[in-house]
Design an enzyme around this catalytic site. Structure first.
Site, short mmCIF file in Angstrom:
data_model
loop_
_atom_site.label_atom_id
_atom_site.label_comp_id
_atom_site.label_asym_id
_atom_site.label_seq_id
_atom_site.Cartn_x
_atom_site.Cartn_y
_atom_site.Cartn_z
N SER A 115 -30.69 -24.41 22.79
CA SER A 115 -30.27 -25.98 22.89
C SER A 115 -31.08 -26.42 24.54
O SER A 115 -31.77 -25.99 25.00
CB SER A 115 -29.15 -25.89 22.42
OG SER A 115 -28.74 -27.24 22.24
N ASP A 155 -32.92 -31.01 13.02
CA ASP A 155 -31.98 -31.19 13.77
C ASP A 155 -31.22 -32.52 14.39
O ASP A 155 -32.84 -33.21 14.91
CB ASP A 155 -32.78 -29.80 14.97
CG ASP A 155 -32.21 -30.09 15.89
OD1 ASP A 155 -31.09 -30.60 16.36
OD2 ASP A 155 -32.04 -28.62 16.32
N HIS A 187 -29.06 -27.82 13.78
CA HIS A 187 -29.60 -27.02 14.58
C HIS A 187 -29.49 -25.64 14.95
O HIS A 187 -29.57 -24.82 16.15
CB HIS A 187 -28.61 -28.33 15.50
CG HIS A 187 -28.26 -27.36 17.07
ND1 HIS A 187 -29.48 -27.76 18.14
CD2 HIS A 187 -27.53 -27.30 18.18
CE1 HIS A 187 -29.63 -27.64 19.65
NE2 HIS A 187 -28.22 -27.70 19.56
#
Length: 704
Positions: free
Chosen positions: A556, A643, A675
């Site tokens: 991320s 995501d 995600h």
């Protein structure tokens, strides 16, 4: 379109122009954003096929690692029961099943605070299955539970399910007396919905088109959702909202927050349609959170805030007049970052960080003294959790370290005794004494000392004491999020092959207090990247590893870190694993219509309206800075089609540009996931085995 060739799928250039602040940028791969375009989907499938082909030789290793993870895991197991009302609540896992089973059993007596002793595969007297995730997931490739709440009287279950990976949940209500669902169905909610204390209503939130939770709703059980009442709406696009009831069940607290500013509202639980009452009016840059307590018969709020207190302080105010007189309970103390105050009937639990480690203690209402709980290891992680009751004699807490598996204690506040309830079973003869952990410090060019946490298997020797060792270096460094030195079963597959695992606690995280975070965001974001490079060089300089034996990982915002260091210091790494990586950050942050963009301006800056921010972000964003003539390390980017936090298009574009300059870059896109990646524990183990096998191959240990 795309056509496979030995260097991977060729991504056709379809140039588009992005123009801001007099700067015209040609983007050859922005067309990959069209998620429904058959050409885009075909391209992603081609990328997956190429990755499968390139990693086919690792299939036996992947299977071995999966078998190791599975073999070390007690597949049929139970969590430690948590007391709530007249019941003990716990979860079961069953060998061969992907998802957990949520259960409860009745208390033996009203004064019973000792959890029942449960055994895998053994029925518990009076056990009731509340929800079986395996049944709910049947027929779906993805399954995630976003809300799970039982009414105070124990008669109803509220649960929210996502079967796409897009973090939009469908809420349902189950009558636990009959085991049947009511007709109530609420679509498109956020996670975290809850019952009102009397169980007659549900409070939930929904998101706007940019995926920002913006509205709090009240649903009366037994009615159609079309008639639900709006309790609160936040129009400012920089703020998200959430809601929940105090442990005392006296108030509903509604929070509106940006990355740097908070405003909370009180609504009496006895009148949920009353106008929400602001606790403290919002002021730019002031964050706070309130918890309700009853002290000396008076309703009070303990408020954790940073108004003139960089590392936060705690004050006590009257609930009836929160803007009135403040009593300082825990004054600001530089270097002690106060994180949370959680009130119970007789005392509160305080969580904070000091010297780079999580701490916790009990707060006396009478004296304002904090009794800190003492933990024995140099590196560890600890925190309270699973404490729904208002007046318990015990505090449930979790503890672990690199070498100590996850452990659940009940802490007796009156006696100071730690009551061991459960330690994670690690099968196959795991012995903590076989492994060692330590804290190192690397010094950045500006003199800042950056903490590094390491673990290794003793039989291979201490890092730096002999020949260079293969090292797996992890980093994140954003949102004041701290990466804790916790235990991992999957990591043992690396350690047992001689790999050293290290965490670089870089600026932008929260490990060393609020200033540590401030020094790694906005116009100081580059510190995050240079700190990671500093740690990598430190490990090389002390002889712990060499660039040929160093692989980096981040996900991320940590994926942005991975992309940045690949551009800044490619010579330091043999490989880089970037999971759901935020590598096209400038394109995303320039578009306020995309999910979460406006909220993110407090973290990264606003390049849409500020030319200096634009130029600064453009100087480090990974996709913008891929350049020819660079000998990039091997790169694996992992993403998910659904995501909603970091779109799949970011790593897809990044890999295309990397490959265009000759880099060895692979893309793996989960076509049904969000995600957090794939759902289901066996699927997750297979996914992690894939990643670990790739890293071991990079490190030259594929045959180990």
């Amino acid at each position: 379109m795309t056509s496979a060739h030995p260097s991977g799928p060729e991504t056709t250039a379809r140039p588009s122009i992005r123009s801001h602040h007099g700067d015209d940028v040609v983007d050859d791969y922005e067309w990959l954003r069209a998620k429904e375009d058959p050409d885009v989907l075909a391209h992603l499938e081609a990328e997956n096929a190429y990755t499968d082909e390139r990693t086919a030789h690792l299939a036996p290793l992947r299977q071995r690692i999966f078998d190791e993870i599975k073999g070390r895991t007690l597949e049929t197991d139970l969590s430690v029961p948590t007391r709530q009302g007249a019941w003990w609540y716990y979860g079961r896992t069953v060998e061969g099943k992907q998802y957990g089973i949520h259960c409860r059993a009745p208390l033996a007596a009203e004064d019973d605070w000792t959890p029942p002793s449960l055994s895998p595969g053994v029925d518990v007297p009076g056990e009731v299955v509340l929800l079986d995730g395996n049944l709910e997931a049947d027929g779906h490739e993805f399954f995630s539970l976003g809300s799970f709440d039982v009414s105070t009287d124990g008669t109803r279950l509220l649960y929210g399910i996502d079967t796409e990976g897009d973090e939009r949940y469908t809420l349902r209500i189950r009558d636990l007396r009959t085991g049947t669902d009511l007709d109530d169905v609420i679509e498109g909610t956020s996670a975290g919905a809850c019952f009102s204390p009397d169980g007659s209503a549900v409070v939930y939130t929904t998101v706007d088109d940019a995926w920002r939770p913006d509205t709090v709703w009240l649903h009366e059980v037994g009615t159609d959702a079309s008639g639900d009442t709006t309790l609160f709406h936040e129009p400012d696009e920089r703020y998200w909202v959430g809601a929940g009831f105090t442990r005392s069940e006296r108030y509903l607290v509604i929070e509106a927050g940006s990355s740097i500013t908070t405003e909370e509202y009180l609504v009496p639980a006895s009148d949920l349609r009353a106008e929400p009452r602001s606790i403290w009016p919002r002021r730019e840059g002031v964050e706070y959170s309130a918890t309700h307590a009853i002290v000396g018969g008076e309703d009070v709020l303990y408020i954790l805030h940073n108004d003139g207190a960089l590392d936060f302080e705690v004050v006590r105010v009257a609930a009836s007049d929160p803007t009135g007189a403040r009593e300082i309970v825990l004054p600001h103390r530089p270097g002690r970052r106060l994180l949370d105050v959680s009130a119970f009937r007789d005392w509160a639990v305080v969580s904070y960080r000091r010297d780079g480690l999580a701490r916790m203690g009990t707060l006396s209402y009478e004296t304002n003294d904090v009794h800190e709980l003492d933990f024995p290891e140099e590196l560890y992680t600890a925190g309270a959790g699973g404490n729904p009751e208002w007046a318990p004699p015990l505090i449930r807490l979790g503890y672990g370290s690199f070498v100590t598996p996850g452990t659940v204690y009940d802490y007796d506040v009156a006696t100071g005794e730690f009551l061991l309830r459960k330690r994670q079973s690690v099968l196959g003869g795991y012995d903590p004494a076989d492994y060692e952990q330590r804290r190192d410090w690397a010094t950045a060019s500006d003199g800042t000392r950056v903490p590094v946490s390491l673990i290794w298997k003793r039989s291979f020797g201490e890092p730096g004491a002999g020949a260079p060792r293969p090292v797996h270096l992890y980093g994140y460094g954003s949102y004041e999020h701290s990466i804790e030195p916790g235990f991992s079963v999957a990591r043992l597959s690396m350690l047992d092959r001689g790999v050293v695992f290290a965490i670089a606690h870089v600026r932008g995280g929260g490990e060393m207090g609020r200033q540590w975070y401030e020094d790694g965001k906005l116009a100081r974001k580059r510190n995050t990247f240079t700190d990671f490079i500093t740690v990598a060089r430190h490990l090389v300089d002390i002889g712990a590893t060499s660039p040929a034996l160093l692989v980096a990982e981040g996900g991320s915002a940590g994926g942005l870190l991975m992309g940045a260091v690949a551009n800044l210091a490619p010579e330091l790494f043999a490989g880089i694993l970037a999971d759901v990586p935020f590598v096209d950050a400038l394109t995303t942050i320039l578009d306020p219509s995309l999910p979460l963009t406006v909220i993110e301006w407090d973290e990264w800056g606003d390049p849409l309206h500020d030319a200096e921010v634009y130029a600064y972000m453009k100087s480090y964003t990974p996709y913008e800075n891929v350049r020819p003539g660079v000998d990039y390390p091997r790169i694996l980017a992992v993403t998910s089609l659904n995501d909603t936090r970091v779109y799949y298009v970011e790593p897809a574009k990044w890999v295309a540009r990397l490959r265009a300059v000759g880099a060895d870059a692979l893309l793996k896109c989960e076509m049904v996931a969000g995600h957090g990646g794939v759902s289901g524990r066996y699927n997750a183990w297979h996914q992690r085995a894939f990643e670990l096998a790739w890293m071991l191959d990079v490190l030259g240990l594929a045959d180990a």
